[in-house]
Design a protein around this motif. Structure first.
Motif, PDB file in Angstrom:
ATOM      1  N   LYS A  16      48.636  26.431 -10.143  1.00  0.00           N
ATOM      2  CA  LYS A  16      49.175  25.073 -10.165  1.00  0.00           C
ATOM      3  C   LYS A  16      50.053  24.758  -8.957  1.00  0.00           C
ATOM      4  CE  LYS A  16      48.985  24.675 -15.203  1.00  0.00           C
ATOM      5  NZ  LYS A  16      49.744  24.654 -16.473  1.00  0.00           N
ATOM      6  N   ALA A  17      50.462  25.771  -8.222  1.00  0.00           N
ATOM      7  CA  ALA A  17      51.324  25.550  -7.057  1.00  0.00           C
ATOM      8  C   ALA A  17      50.493  25.088  -5.862  1.00  0.00           C
ATOM      9  CB  ALA A  17      52.060  26.839  -6.703  1.00  0.00           C
ATOM     10  N   GLU A  18      51.118  24.342  -4.978  1.00  0.00           N
ATOM     11  CA  GLU A  18      50.447  23.912  -3.750  1.00  0.00           C
ATOM     12  C   GLU A  18      50.312  25.105  -2.806  1.00  0.00           C
ATOM     13  OE1 GLU A  18      50.960  20.600  -0.151  1.00  0.00           O
ATOM     14  OE2 GLU A  18      52.302  20.586  -1.902  1.00  0.00           O
ATOM     15  N   ILE A  19      49.129  25.278  -2.257  1.00  0.00           N
ATOM     16  CA  ILE A  19      48.879  26.410  -1.373  1.00  0.00           C
ATOM     17  C   ILE A  19      49.368  26.066   0.037  1.00  0.00           C
ATOM     18  CG2 ILE A  19      47.130  27.943  -0.392  1.00  0.00           C
ATOM     19  CD1 ILE A  19      47.397  28.224  -3.397  1.00  0.00           C
ATOM     20  N   PRO A  20      50.249  26.869   0.610  1.00  0.00           N
ATOM     21  CA  PRO A  20      50.730  26.598   1.977  1.00  0.00           C
ATOM     22  C   PRO A  20      49.594  26.627   2.992  1.00  0.00           C
ATOM     23  CG  PRO A  20      52.132  28.208   0.869  1.00  0.00           C
ATOM     24  CD  PRO A  20      50.929  28.032  -0.004  1.00  0.00           C
ATOM     25  N   GLU A  21      49.753  25.859   4.052  1.00  0.00           N
ATOM     26  CA  GLU A  21      48.702  25.756   5.065  1.00  0.00           C
ATOM     27  C   GLU A  21      48.371  27.101   5.698  1.00  0.00           C
ATOM     28  OE1 GLU A  21      49.401  22.804   8.009  1.00  0.00           O
ATOM     29  OE2 GLU A  21      49.685  21.166   6.566  1.00  0.00           O
ATOM     30  N   GLU A  22      49.399  27.916   5.964  1.00  0.00           N
ATOM     31  CA  GLU A  22      49.134  29.196   6.618  1.00  0.00           C
ATOM     32  C   GLU A  22      48.358  30.150   5.709  1.00  0.00           C
ATOM     33  OE1 GLU A  22      53.409  29.546   4.998  1.00  0.00           O
ATOM     34  OE2 GLU A  22      52.101  28.006   5.877  1.00  0.00           O
ATOM     35  N   VAL A  23      48.542  29.992   4.396  1.00  0.00           N
ATOM     36  CA  VAL A  23      47.809  30.825   3.447  1.00  0.00           C
ATOM     37  C   VAL A  23      46.347  30.376   3.391  1.00  0.00           C
ATOM     38  CG1 VAL A  23      47.673  31.587   1.043  1.00  0.00           C
ATOM     39  CG2 VAL A  23      49.902  31.280   2.137  1.00  0.00           C
ATOM     40  N   MET A  24      46.127  29.071   3.402  1.00  0.00           N
ATOM     41  CA  MET A  24      44.760  28.563   3.430  1.00  0.00           C
ATOM     42  C   MET A  24      44.053  28.989   4.725  1.00  0.00           C
ATOM     43  SD  MET A  24      42.469  26.919   1.698  1.00  0.00           S
ATOM     44  CE  MET A  24      43.200  25.785   0.492  1.00  0.00           C
ATOM     45  N   ALA A  25      44.779  28.982   5.828  1.00  0.00           N
ATOM     46  CA  ALA A  25      44.191  29.418   7.102  1.00  0.00           C
ATOM     47  C   ALA A  25      43.787  30.888   7.029  1.00  0.00           C
ATOM     48  CB  ALA A  25      45.176  29.185   8.237  1.00  0.00           C
ATOM     49  N   ARG A  26      44.625  31.691   6.400  1.00  0.00           N
ATOM     50  CA  ARG A  26      44.301  33.119   6.247  1.00  0.00           C
ATOM     51  C   ARG A  26      43.080  33.294   5.357  1.00  0.00           C
ATOM     52  NH1 ARG A  26      42.718  37.396   6.249  1.00  0.00           N
ATOM     53  NH2 ARG A  26      43.780  39.421   6.365  1.00  0.00           N
ATOM     54  N   ALA A  27      42.942  32.458   4.355  1.00  0.00           N
ATOM     55  CA  ALA A  27      41.794  32.545   3.451  1.00  0.00           C
ATOM     56  C   ALA A  27      40.492  32.210   4.192  1.00  0.00           C
ATOM     57  CB  ALA A  27      41.983  31.616   2.270  1.00  0.00           C
ATOM     58  N   LYS A  28      40.546  31.273   5.125  1.00  0.00           N
ATOM     59  CA  LYS A  28      39.352  30.945   5.902  1.00  0.00           C
ATOM     60  C   LYS A  28      38.902  32.148   6.719  1.00  0.00           C
ATOM     61  CE  LYS A  28      40.330  25.994   6.070  1.00  0.00           C
ATOM     62  NZ  LYS A  28      40.734  24.836   6.897  1.00  0.00           N
ATOM     63  N   ARG A  29      39.859  32.849   7.289  1.00  0.00           N
ATOM     64  CA  ARG A  29      39.513  34.056   8.034  1.00  0.00           C
ATOM     65  C   ARG A  29      38.933  35.110   7.094  1.00  0.00           C
ATOM     66  NH1 ARG A  29      43.359  37.658  12.078  1.00  0.00           N
ATOM     67  NH2 ARG A  29      43.170  35.855  13.448  1.00  0.00           N
ATOM     68  N   SER A  30      39.503  35.232   5.897  1.00  0.00           N
ATOM     69  CA  SER A  30      39.001  36.214   4.931  1.00  0.00           C
ATOM     70  C   SER A  30      37.567  35.909   4.508  1.00  0.00           C
ATOM     71  CB  SER A  30      39.908  36.246   3.691  1.00  0.00           C
ATOM     72  OG  SER A  30      41.216  36.647   4.023  1.00  0.00           O
ATOM     73  N   LEU A  31      37.274  34.627   4.335  1.00  0.00           N
ATOM     74  CA  LEU A  31      35.912  34.229   3.963  1.00  0.00           C
ATOM     75  C   LEU A  31      34.937  34.539   5.095  1.00  0.00           C
ATOM     76  CD1 LEU A  31      33.758  32.854   2.250  1.00  0.00           C
ATOM     77  CD2 LEU A  31      34.646  30.636   3.018  1.00  0.00           C
ATOM     78  N   LEU A  32      35.299  34.198   6.308  1.00  0.00           N
ATOM     79  CA  LEU A  32      34.430  34.495   7.444  1.00  0.00           C
ATOM     80  C   LEU A  32      34.205  35.993   7.587  1.00  0.00           C
ATOM     81  CD1 LEU A  32      35.866  31.941   9.999  1.00  0.00           C
ATOM     82  CD2 LEU A  32      33.487  32.028   9.217  1.00  0.00           C
ATOM     83  N   ASP A  33      35.255  36.752   7.369  1.00  0.00           N
ATOM     84  CA  ASP A  33      35.136  38.205   7.461  1.00  0.00           C
ATOM     85  C   ASP A  33      34.187  38.730   6.386  1.00  0.00           C
ATOM     86  OD1 ASP A  33      36.200  40.596   8.885  1.00  0.00           O
ATOM     87  OD2 ASP A  33      36.783  41.160   6.860  1.00  0.00           O
ATOM     88  N   TYR A  34      34.323  38.206   5.173  1.00  0.00           N
ATOM     89  CA  TYR A  34      33.420  38.613   4.092  1.00  0.00           C
ATOM     90  C   TYR A  34      31.966  38.309   4.450  1.00  0.00           C
ATOM     91  CZ  TYR A  34      30.652  38.193  -0.139  1.00  0.00           C
ATOM     92  OH  TYR A  34      29.629  38.300  -1.048  1.00  0.00           O
ATOM     93  N   LEU A  35      31.699  37.131   4.967  1.00  0.00           N
ATOM     94  CA  LEU A  35      30.331  36.754   5.306  1.00  0.00           C
ATOM     95  C   LEU A  35      29.748  37.679   6.369  1.00  0.00           C
ATOM     96  CD1 LEU A  35      30.802  32.886   5.392  1.00  0.00           C
ATOM     97  CD2 LEU A  35      29.521  34.172   3.670  1.00  0.00           C
ATOM     98  N   ALA A  36      30.541  37.987   7.390  1.00  0.00           N
ATOM     99  CA  ALA A  36      30.055  38.853   8.461  1.00  0.00           C
ATOM    100  C   ALA A  36      29.834  40.280   7.967  1.00  0.00           C
ATOM    101  CB  ALA A  36      31.048  38.834   9.625  1.00  0.00           C
ATOM    102  N   VAL A  37      30.782  40.793   7.201  1.00  0.00           N
ATOM    103  CA  VAL A  37      30.661  42.150   6.674  1.00  0.00           C
ATOM    104  C   VAL A  37      29.459  42.262   5.730  1.00  0.00           C
ATOM    105  CG1 VAL A  37      31.768  43.798   5.112  1.00  0.00           C
ATOM    106  CG2 VAL A  37      33.082  42.770   6.960  1.00  0.00           C
TER     107      VAL A  37
END
Length: 444
Positions: A16-37
């Protein structure tokens, strides 16, 4: 006190909490890393996958098995994405939780997002909360959980993946609880898959994603679980032998779990990385052919199952501190090419591997998990050299730069045989506003 409600209420607060921008940015990197791996993992396991297609004859469907170009039914896609996502043991995780976080979560969320038309941002928010759920549970029961022989990626990962998928799919609170209860029953993961040349470590991730999907389906079907599946003789007692477990708070030490995760620059078990990096540094003044003996001291949890010098294959090499360290010293890197089946039978690197001895160090064990260090001492005919690494590259304390991350991403995609135009478009799609998950996986 109902331990399950205690845990679920904490996770609900994160959702329910708002996700900080820097955390969302880190999640985008995590998703890209998952796709490549995962694309690279599918290439690595190509022969085994072909045998799987031949025997299992999986039914065609609408859901992408990432890295294969195949669309199969939902359960097959979820399972095989998990299998490929952990095939290289190159996916992200955390040391304090001793758990791989992203591979089971994204393996489940992306096919479900395809089915229900979810956006990439919806997937990312769910993943952030999933990392938090899996990590919070893992860090609450480690290291005793690992000492009992459990792989937290399979156990705690099942709870986290199930919970966040139920949020992303807008389950009612009752449905969400029942999905969690089913996940507690299903959760399993054996660490013995690390030993003696076993190639089943990726299976822990694959079945984690699949069991999470099954838990969701049972909840939607109206099956009810125990009112407190964590407490009493439930999950906590099963996984630790104790009932009086202290749940760690969410956002431990003030940061999201996804911000605590590492991204691997070396294609081997995270326990090998401090020694690998030390060996790479030592190449400046040590020649592999001059080595007489290599002594490695590290924390005790990193030793068992990772100190072997007999290397029957690639999977075993990835788990071996001696082999990975030898690779770092010999080649100045420990990437995918250093762990191929062809490389791990090379006489020169195997001879160097036999010269490595790994021991637990009481002082280094005492500071884990705050510091995950190794001290490498190399003896040659001309002298003795020592180097200590506390935070190898890729750790939150020593993260990859944007350029280093993009180089890693491009390298994995190239290894997987994904054209640069496709991998580049995929990279950009993650950052495009309102893009659908379907767009993300369609061309890989």
């Amino acid at each position: 006190m109902n331990r399950s409600l205690e845990f679920l209420n904490m996770i609900d607060g994160v959702w329910k909490a708002e996700i900080p921008e820097e955390v969302m940015a880190r999640a985008k990197r995590s998703l890209l890393d998952y796709l490549a791996v995962t694309c690279a993992g599918a290439k690595f396991q190509k022969e085994k996958l072909e045998k799987y297609w031949e025997f299992a004859q999986p039914e065609e469907g609408k859901f992408r098995v990432i890295g294969t170009g195949k669309d199969l039914v939902l359960k097959e896609a979820v399972f095989l994405n998990g299998l490929n996502g952990h095939a290289l043991d190159f996916d992200d995780g955390t040391n304090s939780g001793i758990i791989h976080l992203g591979s089971p979560i994204f393996s489940l969320l992306l096919p479900l997002a395809q089915r229900y038309g979810k956006t990439i941002d919806e997937v990312l928010k769910a993943a952030i909360v999933g990392y938090e759920a899996s990590y919070t549970m893992a860090v609450s029961i480690q290291p005793g959980h690992k000492a009992m022989g459990y792989h937290a990626t399979g156990t705690c990962g099942t709870l986290g993946a199930t919970l966040v998928a139920s949020y992303m799919l807008r389950f009612s609170p009752e449905e969400r609880f029942q999905a969690f209860a089913s996940a507690c029953v299903a959760a399993s993961g054996m660490l013995k898959v690390l030993d003696d040349g076993s190639e089943l470590k990726p299976y822990n991730v694959a079945k984690t994603a699949l069991l999470s999907l099954t838990a969701l389906q049972l909840a939607k079907s109206g099956f009810k679980g125990h009112a407190d599946p964590l407490g009493g003789r439930g999950f906590f007692r099963m996984m630790t032998g104790k009932e009086d477990i202290e749940l760690k708070p969410v956002l431990l030490n003030g940061t999201y779990a996804i911000m605590k995760s590492y991204t691997k620059p070396y294609a081997s078990c995270r326990y090998t990385h401090p020694a690998v990096e030390a060996a790479i540094h030592m190449r400046e003044y040590v020649k592999p052919e001059d080595v007489e003996e290599i002594d490695i001291k590290t924390y005790d949890l990193a030793v068992s199952g990772h100190d072997h010098t007999d290397i029957p294959g690639s999977y075993s090499a990835k788990m071996s501190i001696p082999y990975a360290t030898a690779a770092g010293l010999m080649f100045g890197k420990a990437g995918l090419q250093e762990f191929t089946e062809e490389m791990v039978v090379d006489k020169s690197i195997l001879e160097l591997t036999k010269k490595v001895k790994v021991e637990a160090d009481e002082a280094l064990s005492a500071v884990f998990p705050g510091i995950q260090a190794a001290i490498v001492t190399i003896r040659t005919k001309d002298g003795e050299y020592t180097e200590r690494v506390d935070f190898p590259k890729g750790e939150p304390e020593n993260p990859l730069t944007e350029d280093e991350f993009r180089t890693r991403y491009d390298g994995l995609m190239e290894y997987a045989g994904v054209p640069s135009t496709v991998s580049g478009e995929l990279f950009d799609t993650v950052y495009r506003e309102n893009a659908k998950a379907e767009e993300l996986v369609r061309n890989i």
